[in-house]
Design a protein around this motif. Structure first.
Motif, PDB file in Angstrom:
ATOM      1  N   VAL A 129       0.822  -1.286  -0.033  1.00  0.00           N
ATOM      2  CA  VAL A 129       0.052  -0.023   0.083  1.00  0.00           C
ATOM      3  C   VAL A 129       0.886   1.332  -0.177  1.00  0.00           C
ATOM      4  O   VAL A 129       1.728   1.284   0.639  1.00  0.00           O
ATOM      5  N   THR A 130       0.588   2.204  -0.978  1.00  0.00           N
ATOM      6  CA  THR A 130       1.557   3.481  -1.011  1.00  0.00           C
ATOM      7  C   THR A 130       0.533   4.818  -0.371  1.00  0.00           C
ATOM      8  O   THR A 130       1.105   5.628   0.123  1.00  0.00           O
ATOM      9  N   PHE A 156      -2.526   1.315  -3.981  1.00  0.00           N
ATOM     10  CA  PHE A 156      -1.563   0.153  -3.591  1.00  0.00           C
ATOM     11  C   PHE A 156      -0.683  -0.120  -5.206  1.00  0.00           C
ATOM     12  O   PHE A 156      -1.214   0.370  -6.199  1.00  0.00           O
ATOM     13  N   GLU A 157       0.477  -0.650  -4.773  1.00  0.00           N
ATOM     14  CA  GLU A 157       1.495  -0.874  -6.080  1.00  0.00           C
ATOM     15  C   GLU A 157       1.763  -2.307  -6.076  1.00  0.00           C
ATOM     16  O   GLU A 157       1.700  -2.944  -4.988  1.00  0.00           O
ATOM     17  N   VAL A 158       1.856  -2.781  -7.347  1.00  0.00           N
ATOM     18  CA  VAL A 158       2.311  -4.051  -7.597  1.00  0.00           C
ATOM     19  C   VAL A 158       3.517  -4.053  -8.378  1.00  0.00           C
ATOM     20  O   VAL A 158       3.673  -3.523  -9.251  1.00  0.00           O
ATOM     21  N   VAL A 209      -5.686   2.961 -12.863  1.00  0.00           N
ATOM     22  CA  VAL A 209      -4.523   2.133 -12.763  1.00  0.00           C
ATOM     23  C   VAL A 209      -3.326   2.970 -13.719  1.00  0.00           C
ATOM     24  O   VAL A 209      -3.797   3.568 -14.627  1.00  0.00           O
ATOM     25  N   GLU A 210      -2.168   2.796 -13.189  1.00  0.00           N
ATOM     26  CA  GLU A 210      -1.215   3.415 -13.866  1.00  0.00           C
ATOM     27  C   GLU A 210      -0.023   2.694 -13.899  1.00  0.00           C
ATOM     28  O   GLU A 210       0.247   1.855 -13.035  1.00  0.00           O
ATOM     29  N   SER A 242      13.102  -4.320 -17.182  1.00  0.00           N
ATOM     30  CA  SER A 242      13.102  -3.800 -15.679  1.00  0.00           C
ATOM     31  C   SER A 242      11.958  -4.303 -14.925  1.00  0.00           C
ATOM     32  O   SER A 242      10.828  -4.981 -15.622  1.00  0.00           O
ATOM     33  N   ASP A 243      11.915  -3.853 -13.588  1.00  0.00           N
ATOM     34  CA  ASP A 243      10.791  -4.341 -12.833  1.00  0.00           C
ATOM     35  C   ASP A 243       9.483  -3.698 -13.325  1.00  0.00           C
ATOM     36  O   ASP A 243       9.569  -2.651 -13.846  1.00  0.00           O
ATOM     37  N   ILE A 244       8.234  -4.710 -13.532  1.00  0.00           N
ATOM     38  CA  ILE A 244       7.268  -3.793 -13.779  1.00  0.00           C
ATOM     39  C   ILE A 244       6.460  -3.290 -12.444  1.00  0.00           C
ATOM     40  O   ILE A 244       6.282  -3.961 -11.659  1.00  0.00           O
ATOM     41  N   VAL A 245       6.048  -2.171 -12.916  1.00  0.00           N
ATOM     42  CA  VAL A 245       5.419  -1.474 -11.563  1.00  0.00           C
ATOM     43  C   VAL A 245       4.070  -0.768 -12.148  1.00  0.00           C
ATOM     44  O   VAL A 245       3.983  -0.032 -12.863  1.00  0.00           O
ATOM     45  N   ILE A 246       3.131  -1.228 -11.224  1.00  0.00           N
ATOM     46  CA  ILE A 246       1.794  -0.761 -11.452  1.00  0.00           C
ATOM     47  C   ILE A 246       1.196  -0.191 -10.289  1.00  0.00           C
ATOM     48  O   ILE A 246       1.364  -0.801  -9.247  1.00  0.00           O
ATOM     49  N   ARG A 247       0.216   0.908 -10.216  1.00  0.00           N
ATOM     50  CA  ARG A 247      -0.377   1.392  -9.264  1.00  0.00           C
ATOM     51  C   ARG A 247      -1.858   1.463  -9.492  1.00  0.00           C
ATOM     52  O   ARG A 247      -2.273   1.387 -10.666  1.00  0.00           O
ATOM     53  N   ALA A 248      -2.746   1.230  -8.383  1.00  0.00           N
ATOM     54  CA  ALA A 248      -4.008   1.256  -8.594  1.00  0.00           C
ATOM     55  C   ALA A 248      -4.753   1.996  -7.431  1.00  0.00           C
ATOM     56  O   ALA A 248      -4.345   1.970  -6.602  1.00  0.00           O
TER      57      ALA A 248
END
Ligand SMILES: Cc1cc2nc3c(=O)[nH]c(=O)nc-3n(C[C@H](O)[C@H](O)[C@H](O)COP(=O)(O)O)c2cc1C
Length: 386
Positions: A160-161, A216-218, A254-255, A300-306
Motif C-alpha cells: 500500500v502506498t 496500492f502498488e504491485v 490504474v497507472e 526492468s521491474d514492472i510497476v503498476i499502481r491502482a
C-alpha cells in the motif's frame, strides 16, 4: 492457453475456481494457496466477516502428490458462514421466500444496475456475486500463478502506498525488502511511520461512520523482456495488466510506472535512456516506464499502481430509494470494512501474477514445467548474447 473461471456467491456454500492450461509438473499445495488467502483477510480496517471466515483452499482436481498433472486444476474455498445461510441461499425452490428480499439498493454497489440488467426484484441476487468475497477465489488462482512464476525466477509483490490523504514516502529500496516491510505492517505499507498515520486515519474514518480508499502498488521482478506484444494492441502487456487490475472490485484507476505524472513532464524527464556494456548488455539507469515499453516487458521491474475508491457501505448512511415503495431511505449497515486497500493489494498481486503467467505460457509454451523452463532458459541465453 492458460485461463481461469470462478463461481460462487458470497453466502453460498463455497467459491469455486478452475484453472486450465497449467503445465504439468508444477509444485502446488493447499498450504501455498492458503498463505495468500490469509494475507487477503488481513489488514487494519477490515470488518466482522474476516473474523468468521478463515479461508482454506481445497484442491479437487489437476494435482497429484503435490504436482500438477496438466489437467484442469479445480479449487474450492468454503464459506464458513454457510451454516447460517443454507436455506436463504439454497438452490432448492422449496426454500424460496426463507428471507425477505433486499429492495433497497446501496449506492456505490452493483445493486441497482444489476437489478435492472438481470431483472431481479431482490438485490441479494446481485450483491451475492458482485461482492468482493469473490476475490478469495481469484487470490487462490493467483497463488497458483505465483508458484509457476517463482519456478522461473519471477516474483509478484504488492503493498500500500496511500490510504485516504496519507501517502508513504517515495520507495527506493529493493522490492523484496519493501515486501518484507509491508508484510510486517498492519496496513501492508513498507513505510513504518506512514503505516501509523494510515491506522489513525482509518480509526478516524471509522469513528465518523465513514470509509477510506487508497492506492496500492504491485511490482513484478525477474520478468524477461518481450512478454506481451505491439503487433496487435489487444495483446499489449500494459493493456492486459490494467484490465486485470481494473477488474478488482472498487478499483477506479490504474497507472504503469510514472503513469499520470508522465503527462505533466517533458519527454527528457520521462523516457528511460538505453545503455550498453559488454558485462551488463543493454540496461537502463531509470525505470519511469514501469518495465513496459511498446506493450512489452522490457526487462526492468514492472510497476503498476491502482486507485481504490472508499468502501461504499457506510455506517453513516447514504441516501437511496426503496425499489418497491419508491420512498427515500438511508442505506443502513450491519458490518462492513472501513478500508480494504491492504487486502486489495493482495488481490492486485494475484490478478497481475495470472496475466504474467499467461504471457509466460504464451511465449514459452509448456505442456510441462520441464519444457517451459528449457524454452525460457534458451531465450534468456539468446537475450544475453544478442
Ligand atoms: C478486498 C475488498 C474488500 C471489500 N470489502 C467491502 C466491504 O466490506 N463493504 C463494501 O461495501 N464494499 C467492499 N468492497 C468494495 C466493493 O466490493 C465494490 O465497491 C463494489 O463491488 C462496487 O464495485 P465497483 O466499485 O468496482 O463498481 C471491497 C472491495 C475489495 C477489493
Amino acid at each position: 492457453m492458460l485461463r481461469y473461471l470462478t463461481a460462487g456467491e458470497s453466502h453460498g456454500p463455497e467459491l469455486v475456481a478452475i484453472i486450465e492450461g497449467l503445465p504439468a509438473g508444477l509444485t502446488v499445495t493447499e498450504e501455498m494457496i492458503g498463505r495468500d488467502l490469509v494475507r487477503r483477510q488481513q489488514g487494519y480496517g477490515r470488518g466482522g466477516r474476516m473474523k468468521i471466515e478463515k479461508d482454506r483452499a481445497r484442491i479437487v482436481s489437476g494435482v497429484r502428490w503435490g504436482r500438477t498433472l496438466g489437467s484442469p486444476l479445480g479449487l474450492v474455498v468454503e464459506n464458513k458462514d454457510w451454516a447460517n445461510w443454507q436455506e436463504k441461499m439454497s438452490a432448492d425452490p422449496a426454500h424460496a421466500g426463507s428471507m425477505n428480499a433486499v429492495t433497497r439498493p446501496r449506492p456505490g454497489h452493483a445493486d441497482l444496475t444489476g437489478m435492472l440488467k438481470y431483472c431481479h426484484a431482490d438485490a441479494r441476487n446481485v450483491l451475492e456475486r458482485s461482492s468482493a468475497r469473490e476475490t478469495a477465489a481469484r487470490v487462490a488462482v493467483g497463488a497458483v500463478a505465483k508458484a509457476l512464476l517463482l519456478e522461473l525466477g519471477i516474483k509478484v509483490m504488492g503493498w500500500v502506498t496511500e490510504i485516504g490523504t496519507v501517502a508513504a514516502g517515495g520507495f527506493t529500496g529493493k522490492a523484496d525488502i519493501l515486501c518484507k516491510k509491508a508484510e510486517a505492517s498492519e496496513v501492508r505499507c513498507p513505510d513504518e511511520s506512514a503505516s501509523w498515520s494510515m491506522i489513525e486515519a482509518i480509526d478516524r474514518a471509522k469513528d465518523a461512520g465513514d470509509s477510506l480508499g487508497g492506492v496500492f502498488e504491485v511490482t513484478v521482478t525477474g520478468c524477461p523482456p518481450g512478454l506481451g506484444s505491439y503487433v496487435q494492441r489487444d495483446r499489449t502487456l500494459d493493456g492486459l495488466l490494467a484490465g486485470a487490475i481494473m477488474s478488482i472490485q472498487a478499483i477506479k484507476g490504474v497507472e504503469v510506472g510514472m503513469g499520470f505524472d508522465a503527462a505533466r513532464r517533458p519527454g527528457s524527464q520521462v523516457h528511460d535512456e538505453i545503455f550498453h556494456t559488454s558485462k551488463k548488455g543493454f540496461f537502463r539507469k531509470t525505470n519511469h516506464a514501469g518495465g513496459i515499453e511498446g506493450g512489452m516487458s522490457n526487462g526492468s521491474d514492472i510497476v503498476i499502481r491502482a486507485a481504490m475508491k472508499p468502501i461504499p457501505t457506510l455506517y453513516k448512511p447514504l441516501q437511496s430509494v426503496d425499489i418497491v415503495s419508491r420512498k427515500a431511505f438511508k442505506a443502513s449497515v450491519e458490518r462492513s470494512d472501513t478500508c480494504a486497500v491492504p487486502a486489495a493489494a493482495v488481490v492486485g498481486e494475484a490478478v497481475a501474477a495470472f496475466v504474467i503467467a499467461q504471457a509466460m505460457a504464451e511465449k514459452f509454451g509448456g505442456d510441462s514445467m520441464t519444457e517451459m523452463k528449457r524454452n525460457f532458459e534458451g531465450y534468456i541465453d539468446y537475450i544475453k548474447n544478442f
